[in-house]
Enzyme design. Structure first.
Site, PDB file in Angstrom:
ATOM      1  N   THR A 101      -4.236  32.449 -23.353  1.00 20.93           N
ATOM      2  CA  THR A 101      -4.138  31.298 -22.459  1.00 20.93           C
ATOM      3  C   THR A 101      -5.303  30.331 -22.663  1.00 20.93           C
ATOM      4  OG1 THR A 101      -4.407  30.708 -20.121  1.00 20.93           O
ATOM      5  CG2 THR A 101      -5.247  32.841 -20.755  1.00 20.93           C
ATOM      6  N   ASP A 102      -5.087  29.069 -22.291  1.00 14.62           N
ATOM      7  CA  ASP A 102      -6.189  28.090 -22.353  1.00 14.62           C
ATOM      8  C   ASP A 102      -7.226  28.361 -21.264  1.00 14.62           C
ATOM      9  OD1 ASP A 102      -4.723  27.287 -20.118  1.00 14.62           O
ATOM     10  OD2 ASP A 102      -4.560  25.182 -20.715  1.00 14.62           O
ATOM     11  N   GLU A 103      -6.878  29.220 -20.281  1.00 15.92           N
ATOM     12  CA  GLU A 103      -7.796  29.456 -19.161  1.00 15.92           C
ATOM     13  C   GLU A 103      -9.083  30.157 -19.604  1.00 15.92           C
ATOM     14  OE1 GLU A 103      -5.859  30.649 -15.508  1.00 15.92           O
ATOM     15  OE2 GLU A 103      -3.968  29.760 -16.164  1.00 15.92           O
ATOM     16  N   TYR A 151      -8.364  36.972 -13.925  1.00 11.03           N
ATOM     17  CA  TYR A 151      -7.286  36.860 -14.931  1.00 11.03           C
ATOM     18  C   TYR A 151      -7.838  36.324 -16.247  1.00 11.03           C
ATOM     19  CZ  TYR A 151      -3.508  34.645 -17.568  1.00 11.03           C
ATOM     20  OH  TYR A 151      -2.671  34.225 -18.587  1.00 11.03           O
ATOM     21  N   LYS A 193      -8.269  38.092 -19.979  1.00 12.99           N
ATOM     22  CA  LYS A 193      -7.639  37.568 -21.207  1.00 12.99           C
ATOM     23  C   LYS A 193      -8.729  37.262 -22.249  1.00 12.99           C
ATOM     24  CE  LYS A 193      -3.851  36.770 -21.974  1.00 12.99           C
ATOM     25  NZ  LYS A 193      -2.747  37.623 -22.518  1.00 12.99           N
TER      26      LYS A 193
HETATM   27  P1  NAD Z   1       4.905  37.518 -16.938  1.00 11.48           P
HETATM   28  O1  NAD Z   1       4.024  38.020 -15.850  1.00 11.48           O
HETATM   29  O2  NAD Z   1       6.117  36.741 -16.602  1.00 11.48           O
HETATM   30  O3  NAD Z   1       5.389  38.755 -17.834  1.00 11.48           O
HETATM   31  C1  NAD Z   1       4.536  39.782 -18.229  1.00 11.48           C
HETATM   32  C2  NAD Z   1       5.380  40.921 -18.804  1.00 11.48           C
HETATM   33  O4  NAD Z   1       4.491  41.963 -19.203  1.00 11.48           O
HETATM   34  C3  NAD Z   1       6.346  41.523 -17.771  1.00 11.48           C
HETATM   35  O5  NAD Z   1       7.609  41.718 -18.364  1.00 11.48           O
HETATM   36  C4  NAD Z   1       5.695  42.860 -17.413  1.00 11.48           C
HETATM   37  O6  NAD Z   1       6.649  43.848 -17.035  1.00 11.48           O
HETATM   38  C5  NAD Z   1       4.986  43.202 -18.702  1.00 11.48           C
HETATM   39  N1  NAD Z   1       3.845  44.106 -18.476  1.00 11.48           N
HETATM   40  C6  NAD Z   1       2.861  43.953 -17.535  1.00 11.48           C
HETATM   41  N2  NAD Z   1       2.032  45.020 -17.590  1.00 11.48           N
HETATM   42  C7  NAD Z   1       2.483  45.824 -18.586  1.00 11.48           C
HETATM   43  C8  NAD Z   1       2.044  47.059 -19.140  1.00 11.48           C
HETATM   44  N3  NAD Z   1       0.964  47.689 -18.649  1.00 11.48           N
HETATM   45  N4  NAD Z   1       2.730  47.600 -20.162  1.00 11.48           N
HETATM   46  C9  NAD Z   1       3.834  46.977 -20.659  1.00 11.48           C
HETATM   47  N5  NAD Z   1       4.315  45.819 -20.162  1.00 11.48           N
HETATM   48  C10 NAD Z   1       3.641  45.251 -19.149  1.00 11.48           C
HETATM   49  O7  NAD Z   1       3.932  36.717 -17.905  1.00 11.48           O
HETATM   50  P2  NAD Z   1       4.212  35.408 -18.791  1.00 11.48           P
HETATM   51  O8  NAD Z   1       3.964  34.226 -17.959  1.00 11.48           O
HETATM   52  O9  NAD Z   1       5.502  35.571 -19.502  1.00 11.48           O
HETATM   53  O10 NAD Z   1       3.007  35.532 -19.823  1.00 11.48           O
HETATM   54  C11 NAD Z   1       3.159  36.258 -21.043  1.00 11.48           C
HETATM   55  C12 NAD Z   1       1.870  36.172 -21.834  1.00 11.48           C
HETATM   56  O11 NAD Z   1       1.553  34.807 -22.106  1.00 11.48           O
HETATM   57  C13 NAD Z   1       0.660  36.751 -21.095  1.00 11.48           C
HETATM   58  O12 NAD Z   1      -0.148  37.408 -22.030  1.00 11.48           O
HETATM   59  C14 NAD Z   1      -0.046  35.518 -20.535  1.00 11.48           C
HETATM   60  O13 NAD Z   1      -1.433  35.754 -20.411  1.00 11.48           O
HETATM   61  C15 NAD Z   1       0.256  34.501 -21.629  1.00 11.48           C
HETATM   62  N6  NAD Z   1       0.287  33.085 -21.174  1.00 11.48           N
HETATM   63  C16 NAD Z   1       1.046  32.711 -20.103  1.00 11.48           C
HETATM   64  C17 NAD Z   1       1.097  31.370 -19.732  1.00 11.48           C
HETATM   65  C18 NAD Z   1       1.949  30.893 -18.579  1.00 11.48           C
HETATM   66  O14 NAD Z   1       1.891  29.703 -18.220  1.00 11.48           O
HETATM   67  N7  NAD Z   1       2.784  31.717 -17.987  1.00 11.48           N
HETATM   68  C19 NAD Z   1       0.370  30.425 -20.447  1.00 11.48           C
HETATM   69  C20 NAD Z   1      -0.407  30.843 -21.539  1.00 11.48           C
HETATM   70  C21 NAD Z   1      -0.421  32.190 -21.896  1.00 11.48           C
HETATM   71  P1  TYD Z   2      -0.139  28.673 -11.160  1.00 16.23           P
HETATM   72  O1  TYD Z   2       1.298  28.375 -11.399  1.00 16.23           O
HETATM   73  O2  TYD Z   2      -0.511  29.880 -10.365  1.00 16.23           O
HETATM   74  O3  TYD Z   2      -0.847  28.699 -12.592  1.00 16.23           O
HETATM   75  P2  TYD Z   2      -2.436  28.746 -12.980  1.00 16.23           P
HETATM   76  O4  TYD Z   2      -3.225  29.085 -11.788  1.00 16.23           O
HETATM   77  O5  TYD Z   2      -2.473  29.825 -14.008  1.00 16.23           O
HETATM   78  O6  TYD Z   2      -2.738  27.384 -13.541  1.00 16.23           O
HETATM   79  O7  TYD Z   2      -0.788  27.410 -10.445  1.00 16.23           O
HETATM   80  C1  TYD Z   2      -0.719  26.119 -11.017  1.00 16.23           C
HETATM   81  C2  TYD Z   2      -1.540  25.198 -10.154  1.00 16.23           C
HETATM   82  O8  TYD Z   2      -0.895  25.055  -8.884  1.00 16.23           O
HETATM   83  C3  TYD Z   2      -2.925  25.709  -9.853  1.00 16.23           C
HETATM   84  O9  TYD Z   2      -3.834  24.593  -9.802  1.00 16.23           O
HETATM   85  C4  TYD Z   2      -2.807  26.335  -8.478  1.00 16.23           C
HETATM   86  C5  TYD Z   2      -1.743  25.484  -7.822  1.00 16.23           C
HETATM   87  N1  TYD Z   2      -0.866  26.178  -6.833  1.00 16.23           N
HETATM   88  C6  TYD Z   2      -0.635  25.582  -5.592  1.00 16.23           C
HETATM   89  O10 TYD Z   2      -1.167  24.483  -5.292  1.00 16.23           O
HETATM   90  N2  TYD Z   2       0.205  26.228  -4.718  1.00 16.23           N
HETATM   91  C7  TYD Z   2       0.799  27.421  -5.001  1.00 16.23           C
HETATM   92  O11 TYD Z   2       1.517  27.981  -4.149  1.00 16.23           O
HETATM   93  C8  TYD Z   2       0.560  28.006  -6.283  1.00 16.23           C
HETATM   94  C9  TYD Z   2       1.187  29.320  -6.664  1.00 16.23           C
HETATM   95  C10 TYD Z   2      -0.284  27.345  -7.174  1.00 16.23           C
END
Ligand code: NAD
Ligand code: TYD
Length: 353
Positions: free
Chosen positions: A134-136, A159, A163
């Site tokens: 992630t960019d975070e 988080y 990561k």
């Molecule tokens: P998500 O929470 O929707 O899915 C995570 C998946 O991992 C789920 O299917 C869960 O069952 C599985 N999982 C969790 N713990 C596990 C374990 N111990 N063993 C096996 N499986 C396990 O997450 P996402 O949003 O799809 O993110 C996927 C990846 O991309 C993550 O690594 C996250 O850090 C990264 N990412 C997400 C975003 C975003 O905006 N969602 C952005 C950048 C990077």
């Molecule tokens: P989120 O979807 O949790 O992603 P991330 O924290 O990883 O960026 O949140 C996106 C943005 O929205 C973040 O600045 C937090 C804000 N947010 C709210 O304002 N209300 C909410 O209920 C949630 C879940 C997030």
């Protein structure tokens, strides 16, 4: 040896993972895609209903924290590559309970690295361990600037710290043991199948049910939003054409203040639900801010665009409309999730705010 490519995708039942699995299963019928997922609250096999019977797809329920289970998996299959997405992914949950983030995101990643290293036994030809991040990890920006691949890490939530730790371990295994690795760091994704704890699906669900839409603080925090299929396309490109040992930033070049995004979503939802304009906006409720809330993320993905020719869809409003349409026409998916557990989570997260 004329063996088909076998790729392990971890976390393939989650939001981004399911789009990655679907893309690989459909685009590469000669590959075998093995989806290993623990099926936590965020993992949902319904996300993959349309491809579950494909001959080049296998699902296996595995916890990546369980070393033995990972070793058994690598004994059952000869993997050419790993695309590692399994993670605990929600910042708010990492604040109320960081432990799972340490177990899955750090220990789980190290288990996979060790097992891949051991199983490939120094013969790394055609092998790749691709870690999705992630960019975070880069921290929080002020009003100017963008994260590049060279920006020093400065994670600020449990988080992002977990990561960042996993990214460091992946790099360490490349430098120390020569394991062929790639890392990509992506901005906030949105689209179908996202669990309704994240901002966009949570807001869609609440607007649909005429519930308050919680906006943290003053809604001035900025995120860069990318349609999830664009992320899956980037992962496909990087997996096949990326340079081993390198890092790629992925982002939508699409920055929105949370409040502006929610206002746009409200307008779209009024239109889709046939409600008078302004109805959804009345649901916006400013609530207590997230502790340590990162102000702004913005990512420079020019390397990926220039070197590998990747491009995200330019029209955010169209992407958001497509996402709203998906949630409105998949109410069964949403209803199955909005179970007792989700309600309990929701109450614990928002009742004191
Ligand atoms: P998500 O929470 O929707 O899915 C995570 C998946 O991992 C789920 O299917 C869960 O069952 C599985 N999982 C969790 N713990 C596990 C374990 N111990 N063993 C096996 N499986 C396990 O997450 P996402 O949003 O799809 O993110 C996927 C990846 O991309 C993550 O690594 C996250 O850090 C990264 N990412 C997400 C975003 C975003 O905006 N969602 C952005 C950048 C990077
Ligand atoms: P989120 O979807 O949790 O992603 P991330 O924290 O990883 O960026 O949140 C996106 C943005 O929205 C973040 O600045 C937090 C804000 N947010 C709210 O304002 N209300 C909410 O209920 C949630 C879940 C997030």
């Amino acid at each position: 040896m004329n063996r088909r490519k076998t790729i392990l995708v971890t976390g393939g039942a989650g939001f981004i993972g399911s789009h990655v699995v679907r893309r690989f299963v459909k685009n590469y019928p000669d590959y075998l895609i093995v989806n290993a997922d623990k099926l936590t609250y965020a993992g949902n096999l319904e996300n993959l209903k349309d491809i579950e019977a494909k001959p080049n797809y296998v699902f296996t329920k595995i916890d990546i924290v369980n070393k033995q289970a990972i070793q058994d998996l690598f004994r059952n299959y000869v993997f050419d590559g790993v695309i590692h997405l399994a993670a605990e992914s929600h910042v708010d949950r990492s604040i109320t309970g960081p432990d799972e983030f340490v177990f899955t995101n750090i220990v789980g990643t190290v288990n996979l690295l060790n097992t891949a290293l051991h199983s490939w036994q120094g013969d790394f030809r055609e092998k790749l361990f691709y870690h999705i991040s992630t960019d975070e990890v880069y921290g929080s920006l002020g009003s100017e600037g963008k994260f590049t691949e060279e920006t020093p890490y400065d994670p600020r939530s449990p988080y992002s710290a977990s990561k960042a730790s996993s990214d460091h371990m992946v790099r360490a295994y490349h430098h120390t043991f020569g394991l062929p690795t790639i890392i990509s760091n992506c901005s906030n994704n949105y689209g179908p199948n996202q669990f309704p704890e994240k901002l966009i699906p949570l807001a869609i669900n609440n607007i649909k049910n005429s519930r308050p839409v919680p906006v943290y603080g003053k809604g001035e925090n900025i995120r860069d939003w990318l349609y999830v299929e664009d992320h899956a396309a980037a992962i496909d490109l990087i997996y096949h054409k990326g340079i081993t040992g390198d890092t790629y930033n992925i982002g939508g070049n699409n920055e929105w203040r949370n409040i502006d995004l929610i206002n746009l979503l409200c307008r779209i939802m009024d239109k889709k639900l046939g409600r008078p304009e302004g109805t959804s906006q009345k649901l916006i409720t400013f609530v207590k801010d997230r502790p340590g809330h990162d102000l702004r993320y913005s990512i420079d993905s020019s390397r990926l665009q220039e070197e590998l020719g990747w491009k995200p869809i330019p029209d955010f409003e169209a992407g958001l409309e497509k996402t709203v349409d998906w949630y409105l026409s998949n109410s069964a998916w949403l209803e199955n999730i909005i179970s007792g557990d989700y309600e309990r989570y929701y109450d614990s997260m928002y009742s004191g705010r």
